[in-house]
Design a protein around this motif. Structure first.
Motif, mmCIF file in Angstrom:
data_model
loop_
_atom_site.group_PDB
_atom_site.id
_atom_site.type_symbol
_atom_site.label_atom_id
_atom_site.label_comp_id
_atom_site.label_asym_id
_atom_site.label_seq_id
_atom_site.Cartn_x
_atom_site.Cartn_y
_atom_site.Cartn_z
ATOM 1 N N LEU A 32 22.305 16.988 26.199
ATOM 2 C CA LEU A 32 22.969 16.455 25.005
ATOM 3 C C LEU A 32 22.601 17.284 23.780
ATOM 4 N N ALA A 33 21.346 17.647 23.669
ATOM 5 C CA ALA A 33 20.901 18.458 22.530
ATOM 6 C C ALA A 33 21.548 19.841 22.568
ATOM 7 N N MET A 34 21.614 20.447 23.759
ATOM 8 C CA MET A 34 22.224 21.767 23.883
ATOM 9 C C MET A 34 23.709 21.734 23.536
ATOM 10 N N ARG A 35 24.361 20.633 23.895
ATOM 11 C CA ARG A 35 25.794 20.502 23.635
ATOM 12 C C ARG A 35 26.081 19.948 22.233
ATOM 13 N N LYS A 36 25.003 19.574 21.526
ATOM 14 C CA LYS A 36 25.120 18.972 20.189
ATOM 15 C C LYS A 36 26.029 17.750 20.208
ATOM 16 N N ARG A 37 25.758 16.891 21.203
ATOM 17 C CA ARG A 37 26.542 15.668 21.382
ATOM 18 C C ARG A 37 25.662 14.462 21.114
ATOM 19 N N LYS A 38 26.238 13.435 20.523
ATOM 20 C CA LYS A 38 25.523 12.187 20.278
ATOM 21 C C LYS A 38 25.685 11.281 21.495
ATOM 22 N N ALA A 39 24.578 10.678 21.901
ATOM 23 C CA ALA A 39 24.588 9.807 23.077
ATOM 24 C C ALA A 39 25.590 8.669 22.901
ATOM 25 N N ARG A 40 25.683 8.149 21.703
ATOM 26 C CA ARG A 40 26.599 7.040 21.424
ATOM 27 C C ARG A 40 28.037 7.430 21.755
ATOM 28 N N GLU A 41 28.434 8.624 21.346
ATOM 29 C CA GLU A 41 29.802 9.096 21.586
ATOM 30 C C GLU A 41 30.060 9.323 23.072
ATOM 31 N N VAL A 42 29.085 9.921 23.752
ATOM 32 C CA VAL A 42 29.232 10.176 25.188
ATOM 33 C C VAL A 42 29.317 8.855 25.951
ATOM 34 N N ALA A 43 28.474 7.900 25.590
ATOM 35 C CA ALA A 43 28.508 6.587 26.252
ATOM 36 C C ALA A 43 29.891 5.959 26.117
ATOM 37 N N GLU A 44 30.458 6.042 24.934
ATOM 38 C CA GLU A 44 31.786 5.481 24.696
ATOM 39 C C GLU A 44 32.842 6.202 25.534
ATOM 40 N N GLU A 45 32.759 7.522 25.605
ATOM 41 C CA GLU A 45 33.739 8.313 26.365
ATOM 42 C C GLU A 45 33.730 7.989 27.852
ATOM 43 N N GLY A 95 32.472 5.133 29.224
ATOM 44 C CA GLY A 95 32.543 3.700 29.503
ATOM 45 C C GLY A 95 31.215 3.055 29.856
ATOM 46 N N LEU A 96 30.130 3.586 29.326
ATOM 47 C CA LEU A 96 28.809 2.978 29.498
ATOM 48 C C LEU A 96 28.353 2.408 28.174
ATOM 49 N N SER A 97 27.485 1.412 28.237
ATOM 50 C CA SER A 97 26.894 0.922 26.995
ATOM 51 C C SER A 97 25.850 1.931 26.531
ATOM 52 N N GLU A 98 25.551 1.896 25.255
ATOM 53 C CA GLU A 98 24.511 2.790 24.725
ATOM 54 C C GLU A 98 23.176 2.517 25.407
ATOM 55 N N THR A 99 22.922 1.251 25.717
ATOM 56 C CA THR A 99 21.676 0.871 26.384
ATOM 57 C C THR A 99 21.587 1.503 27.764
ATOM 58 N N GLN A 100 22.680 1.439 28.528
ATOM 59 C CA GLN A 100 22.677 2.040 29.865
ATOM 60 C C GLN A 100 22.459 3.545 29.793
ATOM 61 N N LEU A 101 23.125 4.199 28.869
ATOM 62 C CA LEU A 101 22.956 5.645 28.737
ATOM 63 C C LEU A 101 21.536 5.979 28.293
ATOM 64 N N SER A 102 20.984 5.163 27.419
ATOM 65 C CA SER A 102 19.611 5.378 26.963
ATOM 66 C C SER A 102 18.635 5.284 28.133
ATOM 67 N N LEU A 103 18.854 4.328 29.023
ATOM 68 C CA LEU A 103 17.991 4.191 30.200
ATOM 69 C C LEU A 103 18.099 5.429 31.095
ATOM 70 N N LEU A 104 19.302 5.971 31.230
ATOM 71 C CA LEU A 104 19.483 7.205 31.997
ATOM 72 C C LEU A 104 18.754 8.367 31.327
ATOM 73 N N ARG A 105 18.934 8.492 30.011
ATOM 74 C CA ARG A 105 18.349 9.598 29.260
ATOM 75 C C ARG A 105 16.830 9.609 29.353
ATOM 76 N N THR A 106 16.226 8.439 29.372
ATOM 77 C CA THR A 106 14.765 8.351 29.378
ATOM 78 C C THR A 106 14.189 8.325 30.790
ATOM 79 N N GLY A 107 15.053 8.353 31.803
ATOM 80 C CA GLY A 107 14.581 8.363 33.183
ATOM 81 C C GLY A 107 14.037 7.035 33.654
ATOM 82 N N LYS A 108 14.432 5.950 33.008
ATOM 83 C CA LYS A 108 13.926 4.622 33.359
ATOM 84 C C LYS A 108 14.808 3.915 34.385
ATOM 85 N N VAL A 109 15.556 4.686 35.149
ATOM 86 C CA VAL A 109 16.385 4.124 36.207
ATOM 87 C C VAL A 109 15.983 4.763 37.532
ATOM 88 N N LYS A 110 16.240 4.066 38.615
ATOM 89 C CA LYS A 110 15.899 4.577 39.944
ATOM 90 C C LYS A 110 17.085 5.270 40.598
#
Length: 77
Positions: free
Chosen positions: A11-24, A26-41
Motif C-alpha cells: 500500500l505504501a509503495m502504491r501510495k494507496r490509502k487502506a480505506r479506499e482499497v477496502a471500499e473498492e 468490498g471489505l470493511s476497514e476493520t477487516q482490511l486492517s486485520l489483514l494488514r497487521t497479520g492478525k488473521v490466520k
C-alpha cells in the motif's frame, strides 16, 4: 507463522490509502486492517484476487514465506 502479509508495504509503495482499497474490494476497514497487521490466520482467494486486481500486483507481492521446518511436522518443532 512463516507466511507473512506484506500488504502495508505494498500500500505504501502504491501510495494507496487502506480505506479506499477496502471500499473498492468490498471489505470493511476493520477487516482490511486485520489483514494488514497479520492478525488473521487465513484469507479467501477471492479477497486476494480483488486485492491483486486493484493494486495491480500478484499474490507474491502481498504474501511472503519464511521457510520453517516446523511446516512439515504440522507446526510442532
Amino acid at each position: 507463522m512463516p507466511v507473512k502479509v506484506t500488504l502495508d508495504v505494498l500500500l505504501a509503495m502504491r501510495k494507496r490509502k487502506a480505506r479506499e482499497v477496502a471500499e473498492e474490494i468490498g471489505l470493511s476497514e476493520t477487516q482490511l486492517s486485520l489483514l494488514r497487521t497479520g492478525k488473521v490466520k487465513g484469507m479467501r482467494f477471492d479477497t486476494l484476487a480483488k486485492l491483486c486486481y486493484v493494486l495491480e500486483c500478484s499474490p507474491a507481492d502481498i504474501l511472503d514465506y519464511e521457510r520453517d521446518a516446523a511446516d512439515l511436522s504440522g507446526g510442532e518443532g
